[in-house]
Design an enzyme around this catalytic site. Structure first.
Site: not given
Ligand SMILES: C[S@@+](CC[C@H](N)C(=O)[O-])C[C@H]1O[C@@H](n2cnc3c(N)ncnc32)[C@H](O)[C@@H]1O
Length: 420
Positions: A257, A260, A373
């Site tokens: 969301p 970072k 994480c």
């Molecule tokens: C760990 S969360 C990221 C949290 C974010 N960096 C933050 O600090 O708020 C991982 C994110 O990767 C996205 N995601 C999963 N597979 C993906 C892909 N192939 N390409 C882009 N985003 C992807 C998910 O929808 C999710 O929002």
């Protein structure tokens, strides 16, 4: 006294009905965190659900010991709630907890099933909290006692010596505090509901507070003005390692969301060079919401494994990939039951695809931070080593794994430099 008991009873009735409904959705695969973070979720409901998810193994072990037959899933959901009140919530008198469960089953199901629930709940209530917990400590298998799914228990037991495993598992059972980070440039808060937190080594320059009264915080003008972002200190490890500078072009390619990304934007001093990508449209909307007070950001829906940017687009890229979340069990207690070797292997493949797909986006001489994480080596150091073996043009500058501690979650981040 009578009136108080009636109030308890009607509150308990409402909470039990909601908890059972949410547990059913969780059984079908929806993460509990997503289910409770709605407007209608109230504090008690939230606490009940998280407590049931945290203590599921102990609850089931105690229920199965006293039940004379197999427990049907719909009755187990009710019994978990009832026993959770007896063992961990203690705000409800045991007789009210028993009665609530029995009345619920009589109303929703049938009288025979209500009789069964009555027998089980009465035996549990008669044994009492102290004895039940003493039985667990003495007789339950270690994965039950430590409230870990069997797959996760086996991995952690093979990796961490006994004392460390106990410490880690117990830490993961403590509800995590709400930590808020003051956005750069926001005025110092004067809120009694906040107490300062000593930042961990990787977030020394941040202003962090622990929220003593979340309801008061959410009502405050400081929150309404978006002076804060709710963020565990561990989430700051990756942006700090990327160390972006004003004027750089930066891609945050698993951005939603946006916690970072906000930290990156603050270090950049502007949103103009920051590009946020996420695969999920719903989640990219959350990024836009979080950036609204800063005037928005470039937000793109797309797949980081096949990114919609030309090669060498960025000076710095953050890849905060989807992972098993084993560093954040305090906040996502259901993760411990969902963990499996198969799910891990699928995630490792997804993460590898994202790393390979984005590597060309970094300009020669630029940086890439890969982060999770999770505290599972396959998703962290092993993933990075495999990438380095494939990509001779990248070098590992440094990496860091943080295990969950009393003041922060677990996390991993690796800083990779592209040669040239
Ligand atoms: C760990 S969360 C990221 C949290 C974010 N960096 C933050 O600090 O708020 C991982 C994110 O990767 C996205 N995601 C999963 N597979 C993906 C892909 N192939 N390409 C882009 N985003 C992807 C998910 O929808 C999710 O929002």
């Amino acid at each position: 006294m009578m009136e108080k008991a009636n109030n308890w009873q009607s509150t308990a009735d409402r909470i039990l009905a909601r908890v059972v409904a949410v547990q059913m959705q969780a059984d079908e695969g929806a993460p509990v965190r997503d289910l409770v973070s709605t407007d209608e979720a109230n504090r008690v409901l939230h606490h009940s659900l998280l407590a049931i998810m945290r203590h599921r193994a102990v609850l089931d072990w105690c229920i199965d010991r006293v039940a004379a037959r197999d427990v049907r899933p719909r009755l187990r959901r009710v019994l978990r709630w009832g026993l959770c009140q007896l063992l961990y919530m203690e705000s409800l008198p045991p007789a009210v907890a028993v009665d609530t469960c029995v009345r619920f089953v009589k109303r929703r199901h049938d009288v025979r099933e209500a009789g069964f629930v009555n027998a089980v709940m009465r035996r549990l209530a008669d044994a009492g909290r102290e004895r039940l917990l003493a039985d667990v400590a003495r007789e339950a298998p270690p994965h039950v006692r430590l409230e870990l799914g069997e797959a996760l228990y086996r991995r952690w037991a093979a990796r961490f010596p006994g004392d460390e495993l106990e410490r880690l598992a117990h830490l993961c059972l403590v509800p995590a505090p709400v930590i808020v980070r003051l956005r750069r440039g926001a005025p110092m808060p004067q809120l009694e509901c906040l107490t300062p937190v000593v930042p961990p080594p990787w977030a020394q320059e941040e202003m962090l507070w622990s929220c003593l009264d979340a309801a008061a915080f959410f009502r405050s003008p400081e929150h309404a003005r978006s002076d804060f972002y709710i963020q565990d200190p561990a989430t700051l490890l990756a942006p700090r390692l990327l160390a972006v500078r004003p004027g750089e072009r930066v891609g945050d390619l698993c951005a939603a969301p946006g916690g970072k990304a906000l930290a990156l934007a603050e270090a950049l001093g502007s949103v103009s060079g920051l590009f946020c990508l996420d695969r999920s449209l719903h989640r990219i909307r959350l990024v836009l919401e979080n950036f609204a007070p800063s005037g928005g950001c470039h937000a793109v829906v797309g797949d980081a494994a096949m990114p919609p940017f030309p090669p060498r687009s960025f000076d710095a890229v953050l890849l905060d990939v989807p992972c098993s979340n084993t560093g954040v069990l305090r906040r996502r207690p259901d993760v411990r039951w969902r963990f499996s070797s198969l799910a891990l292997a699928e995630l490792v493949a997804l993460q590898g695809g994202i790393l390979r797909g984005t590597a060309d986006l970094v300009r020669p001489g630029g940086r890439l931070v890969y982060s999770t994480c999770s505290i599972e080596p396959e998703e962290n150091g092993a993933q990075v080593r495999r990438f380095l073996a494939e990509r001779g043009d990248y070098l590992l500058d440094r990496d860091e794994e943080v295990l969950p501690g009393p003041d922060h979650d677990g996390a991993y981040a690796a800083l990779l430099r592209r040669q040239g």
